[in-house]
Design a protein around this motif. Sequence first.
Motif, PDB file in Angstrom:
ATOM      1  N   LEU A  20      65.510  90.454  15.481  1.00 56.37           N
ATOM      2  CA  LEU A  20      66.742  90.626  14.727  1.00 56.37           C
ATOM      3  C   LEU A  20      66.586  91.876  13.868  1.00 56.37           C
ATOM      4  CD1 LEU A  20      67.186  86.946  13.540  1.00 56.37           C
ATOM      5  CD2 LEU A  20      68.307  88.057  15.465  1.00 56.37           C
ATOM      6  N   ASP A  21      67.643  92.542  13.558  1.00 59.20           N
ATOM      7  CA  ASP A  21      67.594  93.745  12.732  1.00 59.20           C
ATOM      8  C   ASP A  21      66.716  94.814  13.385  1.00 59.20           C
ATOM      9  OD1 ASP A  21      68.191  95.342  10.532  1.00 59.20           O
ATOM     10  OD2 ASP A  21      66.482  94.608   9.377  1.00 59.20           O
ATOM     11  N   SER A  22      66.686  94.810  14.725  1.00 60.31           N
ATOM     12  CA  SER A  22      65.762  95.677  15.440  1.00 60.31           C
ATOM     13  C   SER A  22      66.111  97.158  15.339  1.00 60.31           C
ATOM     14  CB  SER A  22      65.685  95.266  16.908  1.00 60.31           C
ATOM     15  OG  SER A  22      66.961  95.391  17.513  1.00 60.31           O
ATOM     16  N   ALA A  23      67.381  97.513  15.360  1.00 64.50           N
ATOM     17  CA  ALA A  23      67.764  98.926  15.310  1.00 64.50           C
ATOM     18  C   ALA A  23      67.279  99.566  14.013  1.00 64.50           C
ATOM     19  CB  ALA A  23      69.263  99.080  15.459  1.00 64.50           C
ATOM     20  N   ALA A  24      67.463  98.886  12.902  1.00 67.13           N
ATOM     21  CA  ALA A  24      67.030  99.421  11.611  1.00 67.13           C
ATOM     22  C   ALA A  24      65.505  99.520  11.549  1.00 67.13           C
ATOM     23  CB  ALA A  24      67.546  98.551  10.474  1.00 67.13           C
ATOM     24  N   GLN A  25      64.832  98.501  12.073  1.00 65.90           N
ATOM     25  CA  GLN A  25      63.363  98.506  12.078  1.00 65.90           C
ATOM     26  C   GLN A  25      62.826  99.657  12.924  1.00 65.90           C
ATOM     27  OE1 GLN A  25      61.343  96.702  10.366  1.00 65.90           O
ATOM     28  NE2 GLN A  25      62.695  95.123   9.590  1.00 65.90           N
ATOM     29  N   VAL A  34      60.600 102.892  11.647  1.00 61.43           N
ATOM     30  CA  VAL A  34      59.289 103.216  12.218  1.00 61.43           C
ATOM     31  C   VAL A  34      59.313 104.619  12.813  1.00 61.43           C
ATOM     32  CG1 VAL A  34      57.637 102.622  14.039  1.00 61.43           C
ATOM     33  CG2 VAL A  34      58.665 100.825  12.659  1.00 61.43           C
ATOM     34  N   SER A  35      60.361 104.943  13.523  1.00 60.41           N
ATOM     35  CA  SER A  35      60.481 106.259  14.154  1.00 60.41           C
ATOM     36  C   SER A  35      60.492 107.370  13.101  1.00 60.41           C
ATOM     37  CB  SER A  35      61.747 106.304  15.002  1.00 60.41           C
ATOM     38  OG  SER A  35      61.817 107.503  15.718  1.00 60.41           O
ATOM     39  N   SER A  42      47.695 104.959  17.031  1.00 56.36           N
ATOM     40  CA  SER A  42      48.659 103.859  16.879  1.00 56.36           C
ATOM     41  C   SER A  42      48.376 103.001  15.646  1.00 56.36           C
ATOM     42  CB  SER A  42      48.624 102.953  18.118  1.00 56.36           C
ATOM     43  OG  SER A  42      49.139 103.624  19.230  1.00 56.36           O
ATOM     44  N   LEU A  43      47.200 103.113  15.092  1.00 58.79           N
ATOM     45  CA  LEU A  43      46.858 102.261  13.950  1.00 58.79           C
ATOM     46  C   LEU A  43      47.680 102.564  12.691  1.00 58.79           C
ATOM     47  CD1 LEU A  43      42.989 101.881  14.326  1.00 58.79           C
ATOM     48  CD2 LEU A  43      44.785 100.218  14.888  1.00 58.79           C
ATOM     49  N   PRO A  44      47.907 103.833  12.315  1.00 54.59           N
ATOM     50  CA  PRO A  44      48.734 104.060  11.117  1.00 54.59           C
ATOM     51  C   PRO A  44      50.149 103.479  11.221  1.00 54.59           C
ATOM     52  CG  PRO A  44      47.471 106.024  11.619  1.00 54.59           C
ATOM     53  CD  PRO A  44      47.286 105.080  12.779  1.00 54.59           C
ATOM     54  N   PRO A  45      50.869 103.669  12.352  1.00 58.95           N
ATOM     55  CA  PRO A  45      52.196 103.039  12.391  1.00 58.95           C
ATOM     56  C   PRO A  45      52.121 101.511  12.421  1.00 58.95           C
ATOM     57  CG  PRO A  45      51.828 104.366  14.377  1.00 58.95           C
ATOM     58  CD  PRO A  45      50.673 104.577  13.478  1.00 58.95           C
ATOM     59  N   LEU A  46      51.086 100.962  13.024  1.00 54.81           N
ATOM     60  CA  LEU A  46      50.924  99.506  13.007  1.00 54.81           C
ATOM     61  C   LEU A  46      50.723  99.021  11.578  1.00 54.81           C
ATOM     62  CD1 LEU A  46      50.589  96.765  14.422  1.00 54.81           C
ATOM     63  CD2 LEU A  46      48.144  97.304  14.655  1.00 54.81           C
ATOM     64  N   ALA A  47      49.891  99.719  10.812  1.00 49.38           N
ATOM     65  CA  ALA A  47      49.682  99.348   9.411  1.00 49.38           C
ATOM     66  C   ALA A  47      50.979  99.457   8.621  1.00 49.38           C
ATOM     67  CB  ALA A  47      48.599 100.231   8.794  1.00 49.38           C
ATOM     68  N   MET A  48      51.782 100.481   8.921  1.00 45.94           N
ATOM     69  CA  MET A  48      53.070 100.640   8.242  1.00 45.94           C
ATOM     70  C   MET A  48      53.983  99.457   8.543  1.00 45.94           C
ATOM     71  SD  MET A  48      56.380 101.540   9.188  1.00 45.94           S
ATOM     72  CE  MET A  48      57.805 102.226   8.458  1.00 45.94           C
ATOM     73  N   VAL A  49      54.069  99.067   9.814  1.00 51.48           N
ATOM     74  CA  VAL A  49      54.941  97.956  10.212  1.00 51.48           C
ATOM     75  C   VAL A  49      54.464  96.651   9.576  1.00 51.48           C
ATOM     76  CG1 VAL A  49      55.632  96.522  12.186  1.00 51.48           C
ATOM     77  CG2 VAL A  49      55.763  99.014  12.343  1.00 51.48           C
ATOM     78  N   LEU A  50      53.156  96.407   9.588  1.00 50.42           N
ATOM     79  CA  LEU A  50      52.635  95.169   8.995  1.00 50.42           C
ATOM     80  C   LEU A  50      52.829  95.159   7.484  1.00 50.42           C
ATOM     81  CD1 LEU A  50      49.393  94.650  11.097  1.00 50.42           C
ATOM     82  CD2 LEU A  50      51.589  93.455  11.305  1.00 50.42           C
ATOM     83  N   GLY A  51      52.644  96.309   6.835  1.00 49.41           N
ATOM     84  CA  GLY A  51      52.884  96.393   5.384  1.00 49.41           C
ATOM     85  C   GLY A  51      54.340  96.159   5.049  1.00 49.41           C
ATOM     86  N   VAL A  85      52.798 106.643  21.535  1.00 47.20           N
ATOM     87  CA  VAL A  85      52.317 105.450  22.245  1.00 47.20           C
ATOM     88  C   VAL A  85      52.823 104.206  21.536  1.00 47.20           C
ATOM     89  CG1 VAL A  85      50.239 104.083  22.752  1.00 47.20           C
ATOM     90  CG2 VAL A  85      50.298 106.517  23.324  1.00 47.20           C
ATOM     91  N   PHE A  86      52.729 104.204  20.212  1.00 48.15           N
ATOM     92  CA  PHE A  86      53.195 103.050  19.446  1.00 48.15           C
ATOM     93  C   PHE A  86      54.690 102.807  19.663  1.00 48.15           C
ATOM     94  CE2 PHE A  86      54.769 100.823  15.727  1.00 48.15           C
ATOM     95  CZ  PHE A  86      53.859  99.795  15.613  1.00 48.15           C
ATOM     96  N   LEU A  87      55.475 103.876  19.612  1.00 48.74           N
ATOM     97  CA  LEU A  87      56.921 103.717  19.827  1.00 48.74           C
ATOM     98  C   LEU A  87      57.233 103.189  21.223  1.00 48.74           C
ATOM     99  CD1 LEU A  87      58.469 106.882  18.138  1.00 48.74           C
ATOM    100  CD2 LEU A  87      58.834 104.495  17.497  1.00 48.74           C
ATOM    101  N   LEU A  88      56.583 103.754  22.236  1.00 43.40           N
ATOM    102  CA  LEU A  88      56.898 103.388  23.619  1.00 43.40           C
ATOM    103  C   LEU A  88      56.371 102.013  24.012  1.00 43.40           C
ATOM    104  CD1 LEU A  88      56.228 106.813  25.346  1.00 43.40           C
ATOM    105  CD2 LEU A  88      58.440 105.659  25.145  1.00 43.40           C
ATOM    106  N   LEU A  89      55.154 101.682  23.592  1.00 41.76           N
ATOM    107  CA  LEU A  89      54.515 100.457  24.071  1.00 41.76           C
ATOM    108  C   LEU A  89      54.596  99.281  23.115  1.00 41.76           C
ATOM    109  CD1 LEU A  89      51.304 101.936  25.751  1.00 41.76           C
ATOM    110  CD2 LEU A  89      53.527 101.431  26.781  1.00 41.76           C
ATOM    111  N   MET A  90      54.878  99.531  21.847  1.00 49.84           N
ATOM    112  CA  MET A  90      54.900  98.430  20.892  1.00 49.84           C
ATOM    113  C   MET A  90      56.240  98.291  20.170  1.00 49.84           C
ATOM    114  SD  MET A  90      51.054  98.821  19.432  1.00 49.84           S
ATOM    115  CE  MET A  90      50.325 100.186  20.313  1.00 49.84           C
ATOM    116  N   ALA A  91      56.714  99.366  19.554  1.00 49.48           N
ATOM    117  CA  ALA A  91      57.920  99.257  18.724  1.00 49.48           C
ATOM    118  C   ALA A  91      59.175  98.998  19.557  1.00 49.48           C
ATOM    119  CB  ALA A  91      58.094 100.520  17.882  1.00 49.48           C
TER     120      ALA A  91
END
Length: 185
Positions: free
Chosen positions: A22-27, A31-32, A164-173, A8-14
């Motif tokens: 910028l630098d979206s492919a690497a980001q 995350v993936s 979705s919260l763990p990947p969100l925390a990873m992205v924010l960290g 869900v996080f990958l499809l709806l947020m990431a």
Amino acid sequence: MVPAGGCVFLLLMARPAARVSLDSAAQLQAVSRWIDRTTAWSLIVALLTGLLWLAAEAMNMSGRPFSGAMSPAVIGVVISKTLFGRLWQFRGLVLFLLAIWLFFRARGGESAPADTRIGLVLGLALVLSLAWAGHAAAVEGVSGWTLLVSQLVHLAASAGWLGSLPPLAMVLGRARRRPASWGFA
């Protein structure tokens, strides 16, 4: 919840964030990969807890201690002749399919949205199967169906939100450590 919530996080947020960052492919790749690793660990935990759950149910249904309940005869009856056993087999199959899905994701590199949707369907199947392990499965008639549907909706929403919260925390960290990542976060 982790496999479904990660998808869900990958499809709806990431993925939408990657379109404007910028630098979206690497980001997106980072995350993936993180979600894939977390999902792999969650599958191991699900397998181990599933085995413990089977042992507990076998002890409960047979009235025997652990050593007696783990006999092939008792386990065979629990797995083949009960709703719990059919549910346990289904969950085992879904865990196996999720492991295969992860294997091919790891070998294929960048994942496509269609690939992520397969993971979402499998992850939801794993989470939603829990509805048949609760009280809703024990009630018959319209009340039973109402409870079952409400349990399914509750589990799906919980998987999407809490998963979705763990990947969100990873992205924010990651964004906190690397200010250039804030556009993605």
